[in-house]
Enzyme design. Sequence first.
Site, PDB file in Angstrom:
ATOM      1  N   THR A 111     -21.152 -62.504-116.219  1.00  0.00           N
ATOM      2  CA  THR A 111     -22.156 -62.127-117.218  1.00  0.00           C
ATOM      3  C   THR A 111     -21.599 -60.905-117.944  1.00  0.00           C
ATOM      4  OG1 THR A 111     -24.018 -63.013-115.967  1.00  0.00           O
ATOM      5  CG2 THR A 111     -24.507 -61.312-117.602  1.00  0.00           C
TER       6      THR A 111
ATOM      7  N   LYS B 262     -27.531 -66.344-121.732  1.00  0.00           N
ATOM      8  CA  LYS B 262     -27.799 -65.626-120.473  1.00  0.00           C
ATOM      9  C   LYS B 262     -28.677 -64.398-120.735  1.00  0.00           C
ATOM     10  CE  LYS B 262     -27.508 -64.403-116.118  1.00  0.00           C
ATOM     11  NZ  LYS B 262     -26.315 -64.245-115.284  1.00  0.00           N
TER      12      LYS B 262
ATOM     13  N   LYS C  50     -27.211 -53.682-115.410  1.00  0.00           N
ATOM     14  CA  LYS C  50     -26.017 -53.965-116.212  1.00  0.00           C
ATOM     15  C   LYS C  50     -26.331 -55.049-117.248  1.00  0.00           C
ATOM     16  CE  LYS C  50     -23.293 -57.202-115.824  1.00  0.00           C
ATOM     17  NZ  LYS C  50     -22.443 -58.326-115.405  1.00  0.00           N
TER      18      LYS C  50
END
Length: 296
Positions: free
Chosen positions: A107, A182, A250
Site C-alpha cells: 500500500t 485502496k 500510514k
Amino acid sequence: MSNRSYDPIAPRRVAFLGLGVMGHPMAGHLAQAGHQVTVYNRTTAKAEAWAQTYGGRFAATPAEAVGDAEFVFCCVGNDDDLRAVVLGPQGAFAGMAAGAVFVDHTTASAAVARELHAAAAAAGLGFVDAPVSGGQAGAVNGQLTVMCGGDAPAFDAMKPLALSFAKAVTLLGGPGSGQLAKMVNQICIAGVVQGLSEAVRFGQNAGLDMHQVLDVIGKGAAQSWQMDNRGKTMVDDKFDFGFAVDWMRKDLGLVLDEARRNGSRLPLTALVDQFYADVQALGGNRWDTSSLIKRL
C-alpha cells in the site's frame, strides 16, 4: 499453511520480495499452487525460514531473487521501502529479464506507482500496482481482494497467479488506479470503525448486553464486515491481532496527501486519523484498528 485448493495453472518461475505478515503467506500460496518461488527479505533469516517451510529458494538481494523470474511479486512497508527493493544496482529492475512483470502489493502512493510504472516501461518490463484488502487472515486463507492499476497485458498475465492468494483481482484503470482504490477502501473503513466504536460504547454506557445487541443489529441495515469481525472483540477489549494502528495511520497519511492533490474534502477521515494518533499516545501502535474504542 492454508488448506485451500488451487485452480490448475502451468507452473511459472516467480520471485516474492518482502515476507511480512502479508507477504509470507502470499508467497506460500504461490508455492503451494505449484510455482517455483524464490524469496527475498531484508532480514535473511525470515527468507531462510520461509524456504524451509515451503521448499522454495531464497536470495541475498532483490536482483538475485528475480534473475530467472517471469513474475515478481512484492509486499513491503511504504514508498521508500519499495524504491529500495526495486531501484539501484541490487534492485529488482536491474535483475529482471525483459518482458517480466512486476506486481506491487505494497500500500503505497499513486505517485510512486506511476513513477515505477514509467521506469519499468523504459526497461522493457511490465508493472502492476496491486494493493490488497482482507488483512492477515485474508492472506493466510488466500481470500484477499486485489485492486490493480496498469496496462491490460501485464494485468492479464499476472491475474491467474494472484488468484492463488486472492478471491478477486480487478483492473481498475491505468498506473496508480490500484493505489487510489485502496485509499477509497481505507476511507470507508475509518468511518465505519469510528461509528462502531461510538455505538458499542454508547450501548455499554446504557447497560445493554452488547454481544446480544450486535447479534440482533448485525442481521439488519447496520451490518458490516467490521461489525461481524471486530464488534465482539471490541466489546471484550481485545486488540492484539489484525491490522495495526501504525499501518492505518500510514495509509490515512497517503489518503490525506492525495486528497489535497485532487481537491477532495475528507473531514471525517482527517478526524479519525487524529483519533488514531490518540490511540498511539495510549501505547496502541500495534493494536488492531478496532482499538479506536479505547479513546472513548
